[in-house]
Every structure is written in structure tokens, then in C-alpha cells.
Design an enzyme around this catalytic site. Structure first.
Site, PDB file in Angstrom:
ATOM      1  N   CYS A 143      -5.056 -65.917  14.129  1.00  0.00           N
ATOM      2  CA  CYS A 143      -5.904 -66.407  13.046  1.00  0.00           C
ATOM      3  C   CYS A 143      -7.277 -66.826  13.581  1.00  0.00           C
ATOM      4  CB  CYS A 143      -5.196 -67.534  12.309  1.00  0.00           C
ATOM      5  SG  CYS A 143      -5.808 -67.786  10.626  1.00  0.00           S
TER       6      CYS A 143
ATOM      7  N   HIS B  11       0.589 -65.557  10.832  1.00  0.00           N
ATOM      8  CA  HIS B  11       1.331 -66.715  11.328  1.00  0.00           C
ATOM      9  C   HIS B  11       2.828 -66.451  11.170  1.00  0.00           C
ATOM     10  CE1 HIS B  11      -2.104 -69.370  11.823  1.00  0.00           C
ATOM     11  NE2 HIS B  11      -2.526 -69.053  10.614  1.00  0.00           N
TER      12      HIS B  11
END
Length: 484
Positions: A332, A430
């Protein structure tokens, strides 16, 4: 009639989230429809909900303990810190703006309406709502306009149980002192108290429990021993960020600890692997020279955390790591840092600006107002190993290395990038390592043997153990009777 009870604490990190999770599993096992609720939370460790928003990670774990999907109504106000004095404000799962701490005090009266709306939504579908307070009930300097502790309890008519932590010392003073500073009407909301994280012979604190009850007039509901397996559950607060010890034959994953690290529970499944040592690199320390993988975690403020990374000299350490043949993975915000350029034309993270990235991937990122919040499935490339994870990010990333994506999603989109030499990886995904298939694949890449453990089943077993622990040491029948 739906009942509700609120667990407030004498301070932060006294174990409120854990106690609520244990109670949620315990009462669910009794056949009750249980819902967790936290009016206001502050955390950069968030979870995607089934209804397309985000809430604090602790409430997602509590929902799991109750056997229900997480909902935005379980944490209607989420503050995601972006600086020492300001936070992004998320209301019922969606960002509504940013506010400095002093300015946020003026937001609270209108946010209370959303809090009570969400609370009513949960009460309509539950037999019992377990409410978690935030921080300390004794911070009477913040009482005006409060929506997190006594302000919510009074507005909703929810009885309170006060929780103290004996492990940090001074638990008698913290509980008795809380009674002393609360105004009379707030103190009247408290029906009883719990003492958490006791170590040793509980009979030695019998007088302590009696003294607290006598000085406060509150009912003693239990002395809860330290629950060692709590370390195996996802932590929400950065205070719970933990590494693992190096052992003979282990592969080392080094993780630079950034000031605004986010969704760091991505590390938990790796930390549980016996063949892996997750080394947390703190300020003033160098990245270990023997690391097999450097993992750049998610960040709430990518540009500021990138500047911090450079200030620590970790950018130089990364270059040396790659020269030694190591690998780098960015998740991310960490993925965004690996590129050539990060642009924030709308000033989403502060002032509008563009900054050079680390240049380890040939991609560029543009921060965009739209935030993607979605649970996804797919497979990694080129090995076609399935995965389940979630997206929680702003920004679009593109460039030549994105033509070698790391993942293909079930809807046909691709995600991430791989460098030409195959040693630098980036992805927005994630939860990859919580998927046993993906975790095993990454360990194979590092030359480590996967344990074969079922990570999700392990979490369930810990929650069951926590419920038994709570039932053995808390008067759950009395607590339920005290619920309003």
C-alpha cells in the site's frame, strides 16, 4: 428488550478491546445475538466492512468474536491520525474531512447524532450490545461534548463497567481516583469494576479488590489474570506492534517502523511462523545486513513517512540490501514509496506537492480523493497462487513496472508491480499473509518452510480460549444482569 453495557477504562491500553472481544464470544456461545460498538475510535489500523466502509480493527475482531460480519455502525466515528495534532475523520465508514484536535472538539455535538443512530441500528438487531469506551474515563478536561465515554453513556442510558490494569501499577489509585474526579451524575452510571492483567496468586489482591469496592461503592465483577495468547490476536494500537525473535535457521524480514504506520496487522501471520523472524527497525537503527526481505508497510501519510524513512538513512540501507541480493516488498503506502514519483495535487495528505520516491520501481503514484475499500480475491502472478485480501487506499499507480503486475484480481483487474530483475515488489493488497496459500508461497520465495498452520483457525481458537478465560474470572451472569 435489547440490553447494553459499556466497558470504559481508567486509561488507554488497559485491555478494553480484549475484554469486549472475550465477552462477545462468551455471550455468543450462550446463544445471544451480540454486537460490538465503539462510538469513537482513534487508529490507523482499520478493517473493511461488509457494507463497504471502514472501522477500527478492534471492532472487526469483536464482530468476528460475535460471529457476525463487521459493519460501519460498530464504529461510527473513526479518527485516523495524520499528524501530531490532526486526524482524518471517518463517519459511518466514510471520510468526511480532516480536523485538528482543538477544532475537532467543535465537531462532537453533531457527530453524536451519527453515533446514536448507529447504536440504535445495532440495538434493533441484537440481544446485547457490548460498548467499548476510548482512552480514559477520568479525562474530565475533555468531558464537554464527549461522545466516547461518559457523554455517550449518559446520552444513551448505557450502564458502565470500569476497567483498570494492574500490570502497569497503581490500579487502586486509578480506579478510586476515577471515582473522585467524575461528577456525581457520571459516577452514577458506573455499576461495577474489573481489574485486568493480574499476574501471580489472586488471593494476594483480595484486599485490593475490597478496598476499591469500599472506596468507590462499585461492585467487584472480577480479577482477570493476564491472557498470554492475546499476543496472537491482531492488535489495533501501535503500542501492540510486535516483532519476533530470530532463531537458528530463520529467514529475516526487516520492517522499518514508520511514524504513521497503518494496517500493521499484515505482519501478524508472518510473526507467527517459526521459520521467520520479523525484525522491527526503530529510529536510529540500521536495516539489518542479513535481512532476506525488507517489507515497507502501509502508511496513513505516505509522503511524510517517506521523508522520515530518508531521515533515518533507510533509503541508503535499501540500496545496500538490494546490492547484496535481497528482496523488497512494499504494501500500500510502502508500494507508493517504491516508485519514482508521488504526486498529491489535491493536498489530501497536507499541502499539494510532488516528491521523488525511492526509484526502486518504475511507477508513479497520483493521490486521488476516491478511496477504494473492498474485499477482493484473485491470484498472484506468475505462480497462480490464489489469495483473499482487501484494498484500503487512495491513489493510482502506473508505469512500466506495472506491466509486470504482482496480482490478478477476480474481476480482471491487475494490481501491483514487479521490477525487471524480479527482486522488488509492490502491491496495494492488505491481508495477503493471512491467506495460508499466499503466505506459504512467499516463504517458499525466501527459502523458508511454511509451518502449514491455518492462521484463521488459530485466531478462532484464541477467541474461544479468551471466552473461557473471561467466563472463569468475570461474573458474566451479574454483568449481564447489570446491562441496561
Amino acid at each position: 428488550m435489547t440490553r447494553a453495557i459499556m466497558i470504559q477504562g481508567t486509561g488507554s491500553d488497559v485491555g478494553k478491546s480484549l475484554i469486549v472481544a472475550g465477552l462477545a464470544r462468551a455471550f455468543t456461545r450462550r446463544g445471544l445475538r451480540v454486537r460490538p460498538f465503539k462510538p469513537q475510535n482513534m487508529s490507523n489500523n482499520a478493517a473493511v466492512t461488509a457494507d463497504g466502509g471502514e472501522i477500527g480493527r478492534a471492532q472487526a475482531l469483536q464482530a468476528r468474536a460475535a460471529g457476525v460480519p463487521p459493519s460501519v455502525h460498530m464504529n461510527p466515528v473513526l479518527l485516523k491520525p495524520q499528524s501530531e495534532v490532526g486526524s482524518q475523520v471517518v463517519v459511518q465508514g466514510r471520510m468526511v474531512g480532516t480536523a485538528k484536535a482543538r477544532d475537532y472538539q467543535g465537531w462532537k455535538p453533531r457527530l453524536l447524532a451519527s453515533v446514536l443512530e448507529s447504536f440504535a441500528h445495532l440495538r434493533a438487531e441484537a440481544d446485547l450490545v457490548l460498548v467499548e469506551g476510548a482512552g480514559s474515563a477520568s479525562e474530565v478536561n475533555l468531558r464537554a461534548g464527549d461522545i466516547a465515554n461518559m457523554g455517550f453513556a449518559r446520552a444513551s442510558g448505557t450502564p458502565v463497567i470500569l476497567l483498570g490494569d494492574i500490570d502497569r501499577g497503581g490500579v487502586i489509585a486509578s480506579l478510586v481516583g476515577t471515582k473522585a474526579v467524575l461528577d456525581e451524575a457520571d459516577a452514577a452510571m458506573v455499576r461495577g469494576f474489573l481489574v485486568n492483567r493480574f499476574r501471580g496468586d489472586p488471593s494476594l489482591f483480595a484486599d485490593g479488590m475490597r478496598i476499591i469496592a469500599e472506596r468507590t461503592g462499585w461492585e467487584s465483577l472480577g480479577l482477570v489474570p493476564h491472557f498470554a495468547d492475546a499476543a496472537r490476536l491482531p492488535a489495533e494500537d501501535v503500542l501492540g506492534l510486535r516483532g519476533s525473535e530470530a532463531r537458528a535457521g530463520c529467514r529475516t524480514i526487516a520492517v522499518p517502523v514508520l511514524p504513521r504506520i497503518a494496517n500493521f496487522d499484515d505482519l501478524d501471520p508472518l510473526r507467527a511462523e517459526p521459520g521467520i523472524a520479523v525484525v522491527l527497525v526503530r529510529a536510529g537503527e540500521a536495516l539489518p545486513g542479513d535481512a532476506d526481505l525488507v517489507l515497507l508497510p502501509g502508511s496513513k501519510t505516505t509522503i511524510d513517512d517517506l521523508a522520515y524513512l530518508r531521515s533515518q538513512g533507510w533509503d541508503i540501507d535499501l540500496q545496500a540490501h538490494l546490492r547484496r541480493g535481497g528482496r523488497v516488498l512494499g504494501l500500500c503506502g510502502g508500494y507508493q514509496m517504491l516508485g519514482r514519483l508521488i504526486s498529491d495535487p489535491h493536498g489530501i495528505e497536507g499541502e499539494a506537492r510532488s516528491v521523488p520516491g525511492l526509484g526502486l520501481l518504475d511507477v508513479e503514484t497520483v493521490m486521488t480523493p476516491l478511496k477504494r475499500l473492498e474485499a477482493v480475491t484473485g491470484e498472484s502472478l506468475p505462480d497462480q497462487v490464489p489469495f483473499a485480501g482487501y484494498e484500503m487506499h487512495i491513489g493510482d499507480t502506473a508505469g512500466p513496472d506495472a506491466a509486470r503486475p504482482l496480482l490478478r484480481l477476480a474481476d480482471g483487474r491487475t494490481d501491483g508491480a514487479v521490477s525487471a530483475d524480479g527482486r522488488v515488489f509492490g502491491t496495494y493488497m492488505h491481508g495477503l499473509f493471512a491467506d495460508d496459500r499466499q503466505r506459504a508461497a512467499w516463504l517458499t520465495r525466501l527459502g523458508a518452510a511454511a509451518s502449514g498452520a491455518n492462521y484463521e483457525a488459530g485466531i478462532e481458537a484464541v477467541l474461544d480460549g479468551l471466552a473461557r478465560h473471561i467466563e472463569a474470572h468475570v461474573d458474566c451472569d451479574r454483568l449481564l444482569a447489570l446491562a441496561g
